[in-house]
Design a protein around this motif. Structure first.
Motif, PDB file in Angstrom:
ATOM      1  N   SER A  86       0.939  -1.319   0.231  1.00  0.00           N
ATOM      2  CA  SER A  86      -0.181  -0.029  -0.077  1.00  0.00           C
ATOM      3  C   SER A  86       0.881   1.676  -0.011  1.00  0.00           C
ATOM      4  N   HIS A  87       1.841   1.428   1.102  1.00  0.00           N
ATOM      5  CA  HIS A  87       2.361   2.474   1.409  1.00  0.00           C
ATOM      6  C   HIS A  87       3.610   2.391  -0.404  1.00  0.00           C
ATOM      7  N   ALA A  88       4.225   1.393  -1.046  1.00  0.00           N
ATOM      8  CA  ALA A  88       4.463   1.453  -1.907  1.00  0.00           C
ATOM      9  C   ALA A  88       4.317   2.052  -3.200  1.00  0.00           C
ATOM     10  N   LEU A  89       2.897   1.711  -2.840  1.00  0.00           N
ATOM     11  CA  LEU A  89       2.036   2.537  -4.404  1.00  0.00           C
ATOM     12  C   LEU A  89       2.279   3.632  -4.257  1.00  0.00           C
ATOM     13  N   ALA A  90       1.414   4.607  -3.140  1.00  0.00           N
ATOM     14  CA  ALA A  90       2.016   5.552  -2.720  1.00  0.00           C
ATOM     15  C   ALA A  90       2.736   6.241  -3.205  1.00  0.00           C
ATOM     16  N   ALA A  91       3.886   6.183  -2.653  1.00  0.00           N
ATOM     17  CA  ALA A  91       5.099   6.139  -3.505  1.00  0.00           C
ATOM     18  C   ALA A  91       5.295   5.914  -4.579  1.00  0.00           C
ATOM     19  N   LEU A  92       4.957   5.421  -5.265  1.00  0.00           N
ATOM     20  CA  LEU A  92       5.046   5.094  -6.979  1.00  0.00           C
ATOM     21  C   LEU A  92       5.183   6.157  -7.594  1.00  0.00           C
ATOM     22  N   ALA A  93       3.733   5.707  -7.376  1.00  0.00           N
ATOM     23  CA  ALA A  93       2.718   6.865  -7.426  1.00  0.00           C
ATOM     24  C   ALA A  93       3.189   8.525  -7.943  1.00  0.00           C
TER      25      ALA A  93
END
Length: 275
Positions: free
Chosen positions: A165-172
């Motif tokens: 979840s955190h990684a997806l937010a950061a990636l976006a």
């Protein structure tokens, strides 16, 4: 140098894979995901066998692989790039920049504060003064990568997949920054000062090129309310579906807006406390 034109352009066919190449790995893996800078460099260069033997190396490889799989999973559905940009003629008056179209009709004016010290800087210093025979060329853009990402981030969190979840937010977020970097480089090329062919990505991330871009809320133009002026002029909600919240933040969050100056002396500075 003058712009190729002064009309608004909206682009929806940029390849997300091209944008991924412009992601700053030190921001994505270091700042957002807490991986040591030395490990980040090894990961990006593909030296995974060396990383495994380092402290925190296995976790770093897991995160790196998570990001790669998130890119693949979401690039068709959610990480959808869109950009809108426009060139303007510009002149300044005290601490205000006036933007004009090609017929010299004023479109908007933007107050930009000055440092409270002798010879204090303002972004206004990077364009010709009002009444000059010459106009400076400026640009504005809004880019976005990630409609519906927030819902996906919440969904992963609800499933207990906190790291993903955190990684997806950061990636976006970092993909939007990457798209801003790519857009800025295309604008420089249109104005006739393309980046050197041997320019490295690291040099690009350190802004070692002519001109700079500034976003409202950052140190050189801290007044977030000026987003309203940009949004009124560029209409990114109609063009690319980026809204402005009551707090002048952008929705989706994975969006970047900027003022682009081409002055060779343009630099980053902080207005500091204006009290």
């Amino acid at each position: 140098s003058p712009a190729p034109d002064y009309i608004q352009h909206t682009i929806k066919n940029t390849s997300i894979d091209e944008i991924f190449q412009y992601i700053n790995p030190l921001m994505l893996y270091g700042r957002h995901l807490g991986i040591n800078g030395k490990i980040v460099k090894l990961l990006v260069d593909g030296n995974h066998s060396e990383v495994v033997q380092m402290k925190g190396g296995e976790k770093a490889i897991t995160i790196f692989e998570d990001i790669e799989s998130l890119k693949e999973k979401y690039k068709k559905s959610h990480l959808i790039p869109a950009a809108t940009y426009r060139f303007f003629r510009a002149q300044s008056e005290n601490n205000t920049i006036h933007l004009f179209d090609e017929k010299n009709i004023e479109l908007t004016s933007i107050p930009l504060p000055r440092q409270k010290k002798e010879d204090g800087l303002s972004l206004c210093d990077y364009v010709y003064e009002l009444g000059s025979k010459e106009f400076s060329t400026m640009a504005m853009f809004v880019v976005s990568v990630g409609h519906g990402i927030r819902e996906e981030v919440e969904k992963l969190k609800a499933e207990g997949q906190y790291l993903k979840s955190h990684a997806l937010a950061a990636l976006a977020l970092e993909s939007a920054e990457a798209y801003a970097e790519l857009t800025h480089s295309k604008l420089r090329a249109q104005l006739g000062f393309s980046d050197n062919l041997d320019m490295t990505m690291m040099e690009r991330f350190q802004a070692k090129y002519q001109g700079k871009r500034y976003s409202f809320g950052y140190p050189a133009c801290p007044d977030l309310e000026n987003q309203q002026l940009l949004f009124k002029l560029m209409q990114p909600s109609l063009e690319i579906g980026v809204q402005l919240t009551e707090g002048n933040m952008m929705e989706p969050e994975a969006s970047v807006s900027a003022l682009v100056f081409q002055h060779p002396q343009a630099s980053y500075f902080s207005i500091g406390n204006n009290e």
